[in-house]
Design a protein around this motif. Sequence first.
Motif, PDB file in Angstrom:
ATOM      1  N   HIS A 186       6.527  -0.493   5.941  1.00  0.00           N
ATOM      2  CA  HIS A 186       7.822  -0.266   5.801  1.00  0.00           C
ATOM      3  C   HIS A 186       8.862  -0.751   5.008  1.00  0.00           C
ATOM      4  O   HIS A 186       8.995  -1.518   6.600  1.00  0.00           O
ATOM      5  CB  HIS A 186       7.477   1.042   5.871  1.00  0.00           C
TER       6      HIS A 186
ATOM      7  N   HIS B 208       4.277  11.541   8.294  1.00  0.00           N
ATOM      8  CA  HIS B 208       5.379  11.970   9.235  1.00  0.00           C
ATOM      9  C   HIS B 208       5.094  13.018  10.522  1.00  0.00           C
ATOM     10  O   HIS B 208       4.670  14.162  10.091  1.00  0.00           O
ATOM     11  CB  HIS B 208       6.702  11.708   8.724  1.00  0.00           C
TER      12      HIS B 208
ATOM     13  N   HIS C 270      11.842  -0.692   8.466  1.00  0.00           N
ATOM     14  CA  HIS C 270      10.071  -1.278   9.754  1.00  0.00           C
ATOM     15  C   HIS C 270      10.321  -3.156   9.643  1.00  0.00           C
ATOM     16  O   HIS C 270      10.515  -3.693  10.572  1.00  0.00           O
ATOM     17  CB  HIS C 270       8.935  -0.521  10.053  1.00  0.00           C
TER      18      HIS C 270
ATOM     19  N   HIS D 160       4.811  -1.673  11.715  1.00  0.00           N
ATOM     20  CA  HIS D 160       3.968  -1.346  10.243  1.00  0.00           C
ATOM     21  C   HIS D 160       4.701  -2.077   9.168  1.00  0.00           C
ATOM     22  O   HIS D 160       5.873  -3.088   8.961  1.00  0.00           O
ATOM     23  CB  HIS D 160       3.446   0.058   9.249  1.00  0.00           C
TER      24      HIS D 160
ATOM     25  N   ASP E 288       6.223   6.722  13.366  1.00  0.00           N
ATOM     26  CA  ASP E 288       5.693   6.944  11.957  1.00  0.00           C
ATOM     27  C   ASP E 288       3.665   7.089  11.425  1.00  0.00           C
ATOM     28  O   ASP E 288       3.190   6.300  11.532  1.00  0.00           O
ATOM     29  CB  ASP E 288       5.246   5.808  10.963  1.00  0.00           C
TER      30      ASP E 288
ATOM     31  N   HIS F  37      -0.810   6.829   9.424  1.00  0.00           N
ATOM     32  CA  HIS F  37       0.137   6.691   8.687  1.00  0.00           C
ATOM     33  C   HIS F  37      -0.320   5.554   6.891  1.00  0.00           C
ATOM     34  O   HIS F  37      -1.675   5.183   6.652  1.00  0.00           O
ATOM     35  CB  HIS F  37       1.675   5.689   8.934  1.00  0.00           C
TER      36      HIS F  37
HETATM   37 ZN   LIG Z   1       6.794   4.388   7.391  1.00  0.00          ZN
END
Ligand SMILES: [Zn+2]
Length: 267
Positions: free
Chosen positions: A61, A196, A64, A59, A148, A126
């Motif tokens: 974020h 989470h 990552h 994903h 996540d 998420h």
């Molecule tokens: Zn995340």
Amino acid sequence: MDKLRFQSFGSGSSGNCYFIGNASNGLLIDAGLGVRSIRKNLRNMGLDFENIWGVFVTHDHADHIKAVGPIGEKHRVPIYTTRKVHEGIQRSYCVTEKLYSSRKYIEKNETIEVGEFKVTAFPVSHDATDNVGYTVEYKEKRFTFATDLGFVSEEVAEHLSKSDYMVLEANYDEQMLMQGSYPAYLKNRIIAKTGHLSNDQAGLFLSEAYNERIKHIFLCHLSRENNLPELAYTTIQNYLETKKVKVGVDVQLVTLDRMNISELYIF
Ligand SMILES: [Zn+2]
Ligand SMILES: [Zn+2]
């Protein structure tokens, strides 16, 4: 030589990156560390970016995707993820080098072959632009990555319980989070179904899903503020032992370090 290899380069809000492969090549799951430290860790294994078939992004974020720009465009490693995650990466403040020729689109629940590996993305719950986990198949072995995620859906459960090895989130201890210093909105974000996974959620799931195929469980994305490695380990061990599953005998349990590279696991 061609055994399955796994190593975590870092796991948590400071940056996530996992290597899965064999002695001569492999894949990265996420690239949330600096490009230099990822390269250094690959070189420790005698590899470099030219030995990486692709980065599979869970994903968009920051923890990552930090290094996807240079890995994709400078080092020419294909960056695989869903169309929506790619759109999120293009918009992200933390990706200064945008992706052009390295951008590769995948669909959820479709299996693609890269080198000797088969990779299937599946949806997880998420709060990024789009969110997936991955199952990597190599010879007869299956390794699933689920990080996540606010809860373990049926689909995620199916992937995890058919795997020999897994990276599964154990982000927070519920009591530490609720009694901790995070503002209410952040606590609510973390415990939400799009947040989470807690130690209890991971443990309960594992105690229900455990079967003899599962050999190795790596707990990932532990919170610095709201968890402790020993606490995550013992909580999940206790859940497994309520079902007479002996940690260290029936299944190996490992907490991945937030900042440090793990040992190299060869299966
Ligand atoms: Zn995340
Ligand atoms: Zn994260």
